[in-house]
Write a protein that holds these residues in place. Structure first.
Motif, short mmCIF file in Angstrom:
data_model
loop_
_atom_site.label_atom_id
_atom_site.label_comp_id
_atom_site.label_asym_id
_atom_site.label_seq_id
_atom_site.Cartn_x
_atom_site.Cartn_y
_atom_site.Cartn_z
N VAL A 72 0.83 -1.21 0.00
CA VAL A 72 0.00 0.00 0.00
C VAL A 72 0.86 1.26 0.00
O VAL A 72 0.63 2.20 -0.77
N TRP A 73 1.89 1.28 0.85
CA TRP A 73 2.74 2.47 0.88
C TRP A 73 3.56 2.62 -0.40
O TRP A 73 3.81 3.75 -0.85
N SER A 74 3.93 1.51 -1.03
CA SER A 74 4.63 1.61 -2.32
C SER A 74 3.70 2.20 -3.38
O SER A 74 4.13 3.02 -4.21
N GLU A 75 2.44 1.79 -3.35
CA GLU A 75 1.46 2.39 -4.26
C GLU A 75 1.29 3.88 -3.99
O GLU A 75 1.17 4.68 -4.91
N CYS A 76 1.28 4.24 -2.72
CA CYS A 76 1.14 5.66 -2.37
C CYS A 76 2.33 6.46 -2.90
O CYS A 76 2.16 7.58 -3.40
N ALA A 77 3.54 5.90 -2.79
CA ALA A 77 4.71 6.61 -3.30
C ALA A 77 4.67 6.74 -4.81
O ALA A 77 4.99 7.79 -5.38
N LEU A 78 4.25 5.67 -5.48
CA LEU A 78 4.16 5.70 -6.94
C LEU A 78 3.10 6.69 -7.41
O LEU A 78 3.25 7.33 -8.45
#
Length: 548
Positions: free
Chosen positions: A102-108
């Protein structure tokens, strides 16, 4: 924690991604503070914005497959909740690998968290309030929750648009529940809930005016109007209505854009509407740019199929008197999406959205060639943007700006076809440029903001934070009002032409592209992704005009 006391890899990934989100949002705040930075720092901040822009745009190439993967994971989690949730007696927790995802998606997708700068601050305030309550007080603390919600709610009510207020109140409601609900969710899950609901509120604010168009405009037609142009000699106004999903390669399927058309209206009463449809199975694409001359209209296009080939850039033209007299494939596919007109030489310049090339069409001789204008042809990830008023008659110059990884705008002397002045906008993906001859200023707008330069000296006059993906401003020089649309945020900001003070905002809803101010009708033309509208100049002056 692992047996040795070290964090699991998934937690490291989640923490790094969260830090990335915070850093990218902070970058935009620092960049647009009313501070004059040293040149080295200013360049570093600008280059960081370029990186943030590229991090945003290139993943869109894979958007359909990316979204399909997310949908598949969510479906699996609904069927088998325990693959994503650690269900305990005291509540639910997301598994570490889910936090990392989820946090990787948020960064992307970091751009989703400050589409709307006003509501983005409310979101950040909610996150800070959550941390204070959790660490200083305790989850569920009544007075702490009331204090946080009260401050954020007041900030929301200070917005200039009804859409922001409505969406902000939805966010405040979710924030209240997050602060007050028993310990069913952990602190990490609550952070994500506040963050994602803050992004959702910003998107909701862009959708509300599509459902409730309370912006004061009069609907002229349905559909997304990409651009407008008028021919005073012919007494006609034209509107480009593309029907292609997007500019991305995955939209190049089937007969993409085949339903697109050009709408025509008679001036000055805007009656006698007609639709001109040029597309067929052999020729279709995405209408974007309109340039009206005395007897002919030139149309810039992207994602075009012509003669069995797909072109990222293309152009066509048609006769105003006889629209059946049209010419497709004007620039052989290497340029076309943007068009600038040199009235003194009767030259049209076509720029490319994908490479730093400039095509030139001599209207007197009919000769087409590539202009040998001094731009950095070998620079990687660079293309060019022009605006509806890119030609400066008094200086006999053409103004353009770099797109994609570009950092500068240019003034090009058309007598010598060399660069006269460089303007360092460094906004990360400049999407529009407008010349204001009256004030001798150059407006360069981009993904997150706007830079205004003094044309003569090249000095920066002002830098303004805008909503996401802004476009070339339209200027009502008689009233001194500048209209700057933000496509994703769904607003048109109104500035004082002289002082560059923000006078107000028109919430039109998601989708406004290139606006047009018409002196023949004394109206502003713009729209949303669903319809396009007109606003009378006198009404706008009464609503936004600054005392002079």
């Amino acid at each position: 924690m692992t047996p040795r006391g070290r964090l699991p890899v998934a937690d490291w990934i989640a923490g790094a991604a969260a830090a990335g989100v915070a850093g990218l949002l902070l970058l935009r705040v620092v960049r647009y503070l009313p501070i004059t930075y040293p040149e080295t720092l200013d360049a570093a901040l600008g280059n960081a914005l370029v990186f943030a822009w590229l991090l945003f745009i290139f993943p869109l190439i894979f958007a359909p497959w990316h979204l399909a993967g997310i949908a598949a994971f969510l479906l699996a989690a609904c069927i088998l909740p325990r693959i994503a949730l650690d269900i305990r007696p005291d509540g639910w927790r997301l598994r570490p690998y889910v936090h990392a995802l989820v946090w990787s998606e948020c960064a992307l997708n970091h751009y989703l968290f400050d589409i709307n700068p006003h509501l983005a601050l409310a979101m950040v305030g909610g996150l800070l309030g959550l941390e204070v309550q959790a660490r200083v007080l305790h989850i569920g603390h009544l007075r702490g929750a009331l204090g946080v919600v009260g401050v954020i709610g007041l900030w929301t009510l200070l917005s200039a648009t009804f859409a922001d207020v409505a969406a902000g109140l939805v966010f405040v409601t979710i924030l209240w529940l997050t602060l007050r609900v028993p310990r069913t969710l952990g602190l990490r899950e609550r952070r994500l809930l506040v963050l994602l609901s803050g992004a959702g509120a910003q998107l909701f604010a862009a959708v509300i005016p599509l459902l409730l168009p309370l912006h004061g405009g009069k609907e002229l037609g349905r559909g997304l109007a990409y651009s407008f142009c008028e021919s005073p000699e012919a007494g006609k106004l034209f509107v480009a209505i593309p029907q292609a999903l997007s500019m991305e390669p995955w939209s190049l399927t089937g007969a993409h854009g085949i339903d697109g058309y050009i709408a025509r209206y008679d001036l000055p009463n805007l009656d006698g509407r007609q639709e001109y449809r040029f597309f067929s199975e052999a020729f279709h694409g995405r209408f974007e740019w309109l340039t009206c001359l005395e007897d002919r209209v030139f149309v810039g296009m992207t994602n075009t199929t012509y003669r069995g080939r797909s072109w990222q850039d293309q152009a066509m033209s048609f006769s105003i008197a006889n629209p059946k007299d049209f010419t497709a494939g004007l620039m052989d596919g290497y340029a076309g999406h943007g068009i600038a007109y040199d009235s003194s030489r009767q030259h049209l310049y076509f720029v490319s959205e994908n490479q730093p090339l400039i095509g030139r069409l001599d209207l007197r001789s009919g000769v087409r060639d590539r202009a040998l204008i001094d731009v950095p042809q070998k620079k990687q990830l660079l293309s060019l943007i022009v605006g509806p008023t890119s030609y400066h008659t008094g200086r006999d110059s053409l103004f353009m700006t770099e797109w994609l990884a570009g950092t500068h705008a240019y003034e090009v002397d058309l007598k010598t076809e060399t660069r006269r002045t460089l303007y360092a906008h460094r906004d990360g993906g400049a999407l529009g440029i407008t010349v204001d001859e009256k004030m001798s200023r150059l407006y360069v707008v981009g993904v997150w903001g706007m830079e205004v330069f003094d044309i003569d000296s090249g000095e920066l006059v002002a830098r303004r934070r805008l909503g996401m993906l802004s476009r070339s401003p339209a200027i009502d020089t008689s009233r001194g009002l500048v209209y700057v649309p933000s496509t994703v945020e769904g607003k048109i900001r109104v500035f004082d032409q002289r002082t560059l003070e923000l006078l107000g905002t028109i919430a039109v809803g998601h989708g406004p592209r290139i606006p047009h101010y018409s002196s023949a009708t004394d109206k502003l033309f713009s729209g949303s992704s669903l319809a396009y509208y007109t606003w009378g100049g006198d009404a706008l002056e009464a609503r936004f005009g600054a005392p002079r």
